[in-house]
Design a protein around this motif. Structure first.
Motif, PDB file in Angstrom:
ATOM      1  N   HIS A 197      47.598  40.910  41.503  1.00 41.62           N
ATOM      2  CA  HIS A 197      48.794  40.079  41.492  1.00 41.62           C
ATOM      3  C   HIS A 197      49.045  39.315  40.199  1.00 41.62           C
ATOM      4  O   HIS A 197      50.071  38.659  40.050  1.00 41.62           O
ATOM      5  CB  HIS A 197      48.744  39.118  42.675  1.00 41.62           C
ATOM      6  CG  HIS A 197      50.096  38.796  43.193  1.00 41.62           C
ATOM      7  ND1 HIS A 197      50.943  39.756  43.688  1.00 41.62           N
ATOM      8  CD2 HIS A 197      50.772  37.629  43.263  1.00 41.62           C
ATOM      9  CE1 HIS A 197      52.071  39.196  44.041  1.00 41.62           C
ATOM     10  NE2 HIS A 197      52.003  37.908  43.801  1.00 41.62           N
ATOM     11  N   GLY A 198      48.094  39.384  39.282  1.00 41.08           N
ATOM     12  CA  GLY A 198      48.340  38.748  37.991  1.00 41.08           C
ATOM     13  C   GLY A 198      48.015  37.266  37.915  1.00 41.08           C
ATOM     14  O   GLY A 198      48.159  36.659  36.865  1.00 41.08           O
ATOM     15  N   ASP A 199      47.571  36.676  39.030  1.00 40.63           N
ATOM     16  CA  ASP A 199      47.181  35.263  38.990  1.00 40.63           C
ATOM     17  C   ASP A 199      45.666  35.203  39.173  1.00 40.63           C
ATOM     18  O   ASP A 199      45.154  35.417  40.266  1.00 40.63           O
ATOM     19  CB  ASP A 199      47.897  34.508  40.121  1.00 40.63           C
ATOM     20  CG  ASP A 199      47.344  33.101  40.325  1.00 40.63           C
ATOM     21  OD1 ASP A 199      46.458  32.679  39.555  1.00 40.63           O
ATOM     22  OD2 ASP A 199      47.813  32.427  41.272  1.00 40.63           O
ATOM     23  N   PRO A 200      44.919  34.938  38.091  1.00 38.81           N
ATOM     24  CA  PRO A 200      43.455  35.043  38.166  1.00 38.81           C
ATOM     25  C   PRO A 200      42.824  34.056  39.152  1.00 38.81           C
ATOM     26  O   PRO A 200      41.695  34.253  39.583  1.00 38.81           O
ATOM     27  CB  PRO A 200      42.994  34.755  36.729  1.00 38.81           C
ATOM     28  CG  PRO A 200      44.167  34.155  36.035  1.00 38.81           C
ATOM     29  CD  PRO A 200      45.403  34.531  36.767  1.00 38.81           C
ATOM     30  N   PRO A 313      35.233  39.532  38.628  1.00 41.12           N
ATOM     31  CA  PRO A 313      35.468  38.387  37.733  1.00 41.12           C
ATOM     32  C   PRO A 313      34.881  37.077  38.268  1.00 41.12           C
ATOM     33  O   PRO A 313      34.628  36.155  37.496  1.00 41.12           O
ATOM     34  CB  PRO A 313      36.998  38.294  37.669  1.00 41.12           C
ATOM     35  CG  PRO A 313      37.515  39.611  38.143  1.00 41.12           C
ATOM     36  CD  PRO A 313      36.480  40.158  39.069  1.00 41.12           C
ATOM     37  N   LEU A 314      34.657  36.996  39.572  1.00 43.36           N
ATOM     38  CA  LEU A 314      34.153  35.745  40.152  1.00 43.36           C
ATOM     39  C   LEU A 314      32.651  35.577  39.945  1.00 43.36           C
ATOM     40  O   LEU A 314      32.123  34.479  40.090  1.00 43.36           O
ATOM     41  CB  LEU A 314      34.431  35.689  41.660  1.00 43.36           C
ATOM     42  CG  LEU A 314      35.860  35.863  42.128  1.00 43.36           C
ATOM     43  CD1 LEU A 314      35.958  35.600  43.629  1.00 43.36           C
ATOM     44  CD2 LEU A 314      36.786  34.904  41.391  1.00 43.36           C
ATOM     45  N   PHE A 315      31.957  36.668  39.643  1.00 43.13           N
ATOM     46  CA  PHE A 315      30.501  36.572  39.551  1.00 43.13           C
ATOM     47  C   PHE A 315      30.080  35.788  38.312  1.00 43.13           C
ATOM     48  O   PHE A 315      28.976  35.292  38.241  1.00 43.13           O
ATOM     49  CB  PHE A 315      29.841  37.963  39.570  1.00 43.13           C
ATOM     50  CG  PHE A 315      30.061  38.716  40.864  1.00 43.13           C
ATOM     51  CD1 PHE A 315      30.440  38.053  42.014  1.00 43.13           C
ATOM     52  CD2 PHE A 315      29.889  40.093  40.921  1.00 43.13           C
ATOM     53  CE1 PHE A 315      30.642  38.747  43.206  1.00 43.13           C
ATOM     54  CE2 PHE A 315      30.077  40.792  42.109  1.00 43.13           C
ATOM     55  CZ  PHE A 315      30.469  40.120  43.247  1.00 43.13           C
ATOM     56  N   ASP A 316      30.989  35.724  37.321  1.00 47.17           N
ATOM     57  CA  ASP A 316      30.798  34.803  36.218  1.00 47.17           C
ATOM     58  C   ASP A 316      29.558  35.098  35.389  1.00 47.17           C
ATOM     59  O   ASP A 316      28.862  34.182  34.975  1.00 47.17           O
ATOM     60  CB  ASP A 316      30.677  33.378  36.800  1.00 47.17           C
ATOM     61  CG  ASP A 316      31.525  32.403  35.991  1.00 47.17           C
ATOM     62  OD1 ASP A 316      32.337  32.886  35.183  1.00 47.17           O
ATOM     63  OD2 ASP A 316      31.351  31.190  36.163  1.00 47.17           O
ATOM     64  N   VAL A 317      29.258  36.369  35.216  1.00 45.69           N
ATOM     65  CA  VAL A 317      28.043  36.713  34.469  1.00 45.69           C
ATOM     66  C   VAL A 317      28.333  37.748  33.379  1.00 45.69           C
ATOM     67  O   VAL A 317      27.408  38.341  32.836  1.00 45.69           O
ATOM     68  CB  VAL A 317      26.945  37.273  35.410  1.00 45.69           C
ATOM     69  CG1 VAL A 317      26.356  36.175  36.267  1.00 45.69           C
ATOM     70  CG2 VAL A 317      27.479  38.416  36.273  1.00 45.69           C
ATOM     71  N   GLY A 318      29.610  37.979  33.085  1.00 41.56           N
ATOM     72  CA  GLY A 318      29.960  39.048  32.136  1.00 41.56           C
ATOM     73  C   GLY A 318      30.112  40.351  32.891  1.00 41.56           C
ATOM     74  O   GLY A 318      29.467  40.563  33.917  1.00 41.56           O
TER      75      GLY A 318
END
Ligand code: AMP
Ligand code: MG
Length: 495
Positions: A197-200, A313-318
């Motif tokens: 949806h384009g909203d991160p 993207p939520l895992f926040d580890v690259g």
């Protein structure tokens, strides 16, 4: 003198989805139904929801259940979702003919969605009419109840109300609205919509909402989103194992029909298998057998990979580390599934803990059932008699009885390793092997009669399926598979 009457609201709503997840719904109203008539009300479920069944049966209650009135506290919305349908991505599906009314905390404090299906076109309707027919909505009711009574996690129907309208399908059919109750209507497809949806921030808000609702323990984990994913993987591994153990074929395991909660949802073309065959497909639109009985675990795994992609993207580890972490969890699906399924199979066979040789015994049995076209439900139910000295009920299901006898010798050997006595083992087997499943010809007969205005067969079928493990005198006609004259069975989405 003014008399004030305190009218108790039908439900106590508390609508967290609408509060938390702007961007994932459109506020909407149901289309008016010209002449609503309550066909079935699930009184047990009404009580569970803290609602008064008599109030739901009254005209004001029926008006709410068909969408003609908005219950006090409800905030009806059409939910947005995307989905992979037969492997292909559709970015915008959503509730084309359904509305989330809101959420109710039930008598045990569990949050449950109340949802109307067949309530008219919404902004997601595309070319559809937004309607549903009596037959498919009653089908969803009866199969959901059957699953519930089998102890399988599922959405359930609270009511089906005929609208008094005729709707155009292959023929003109009476229309209906189903009220569905679910732990939530969050789907893998909801995450796909959010990610697309384009909203991160939307996926994060959605995941936070899903965690609070379904996997609250995940917040304590080092990586709560990974723990959330693991929760969904485990819930689906368990769910699909339970389906397989009773011969249930969902029929349309698109990602929009897979819940985050781990409940079964959307009983369109589903059906129970008769003779054991992994390739069994009933759905008229599943030409290549993607959703065949034996493919279901693999498809669940595939769908979970689509969920994982939205969460990376939520895992926040690259990116690379995120993919590695997600893959580890995803790949645990297979072992989890086999764990649940193996435990279930051993229970069906009266075996205790895992022991050497039991995997082979199970594989050989399934090969035998397949080769000799033995009815899955009848076989397992009959097997407990063999323990009590009466081999005939199971043995007579085989054409080549010697093949069964040879298998049974090995089975008995494994059984003899237990300390439990035969009576105890047989009773435990009867507790997990149903006598009554929704036999295809019985379901069709009940729906055809209901479409013609006679709900008698439907009610009787519901009564039979309410106690699937309890064999009762006089219910023999509900036990056997369809006679050959019923022909090859085809199911339809009912859209
Ligand atoms: P289903 O096959 O029931 O899982 O539905 C797939 C998608 O088609 C969902 O977005 C539904 O809302 C939509 N849909 C199915 N039937 C209709 C209908 N009669 N009118 C509008 N949308 C529909
Ligand atoms: Mg669906």
């Amino acid at each position: 003198m003014l008399v004030s009457v305190a009218v108790r609201p039908l439900f106590e709503f508390d609508n967290s989805f609408v509060r938390d997840l702007r961007g994932l719904y459109e506020p909407w109203r149901a289309a008016p139904a010209p002449a609503p008539r309550l066909l079935v009300l699930n009184e047990e479920l009404a009580t569970e929801l803290g609602a008064d069944a008599d109030a739901l049966r009254a005209p004001d209650g029926v008006a709410v259940l068909v969408g003609n009135a908005t219950a006090y506290g409800a905030s009806p919305v059409a939910q947005a979702y995307a989905g992979h349908q037969f492997g292909r991505f559709s970015p915008r599906l959503g509730d084309g003919r359904a509305l989330l009314l809101g959420e109710v905390l039930d008598v045990l404090g569990r949050r449950r969605d109340l949802h109307l299906k067949g309530s008219g076109p919404t902004p997601f309707a595309r070319t559809g009419d937004g309607k549903a027919a009596v037959g498919p909505m009653l089908r969803e009711y009866v199969i959901g109840e059957a699953m519930h009574s089998l102890g399988i996690r599922t959405t359930r129907a609270l009511a089906v109300v005929a609208t008094g309208e005729q709707i155009a399908r292959d023929a003109m059919l009476p229309g209906a609205v189903l009220t569905r109750v679910a732990a939530s209507h969050l789907r893998v497809g909801t995450f796909e919509y959010a990610a697309d949806h384009g909203d991160p921030t939307l996926v994060r808000r959605l995941a936070d909402h899903a965690i609070v609702r379904h996997y609250p323990h995940a917040v304590e984990a080092e990586n709560q989103y990974l723990a959330f994913f693991e929760g969904v993987v485990d819930a689906q591994a368990s769910l699909v194992a339970r389906w397989m153990l009773v011969g249930f074929i969902h029929g349309v395991m698109n990602t929009d029909n897979m819940t985050i909660s781990g409940e079964t949802i959307d009983f369109g073309p589903c059906a129970f298998m008769d003779a054991f065959d992994s390739a069994t497909v009933f759905s008229s639109i599943d030409h290549r057998g993607r959703y065949a009985y034996g493919n279901q675990p693999q498809i669940a795994h595939w769908n979970l990979a689509r969920l994982a992609e939205t969460l990376l993207p939520l895992f926040d580890v690259g990116t690379e580390a995120a993919i590695a972490a997600a893959t580890d969890v995803l790949e645990s699906f297979t072992a989890r599934y086999h764990g649940y399924w193996g435990d279930g199979m051993r229970a069906k066979l009266g075996l205790g803990d895992a022991q050497r040789g039991d995997g082979e015994l199970i594989d050989d049995l399934l090969a035998l059932l397949h080769a000799q076209k033995v009815d899955f439900t009848l076989f397992f139910r009959a097997l407990s008699s063999s323990i009590l000295g009466e081999a005939a009920p199971a043995r007579s299901l085989f054409v080549e009885r010697s093949a069964f006898d040879a298998w049974a010798v090995r089975w008995r050997e494994l059984l003899s390793c237990q300390t439990r006595g035969p009576q105890t083992i047989a009773a435990a087997m009867d507790h997990v092997n149903p006598v009554y499943t929704p036999r295809n010809h019985r379901v069709e007969e009940a729906l055809a009669a209901a479409t013609d205005g006679d709900l008698g067969p439907f009610r009787r079928l519901l009564g039979v399926l309410a106690e699937p493990f309890n064999e009762r005198l006089g219910l023999e006609p509900y036990v056997a598979p369809a006679p050959p004259s019923f022909g090859p069975y085809r199911t339809f989405c009912g859209t």
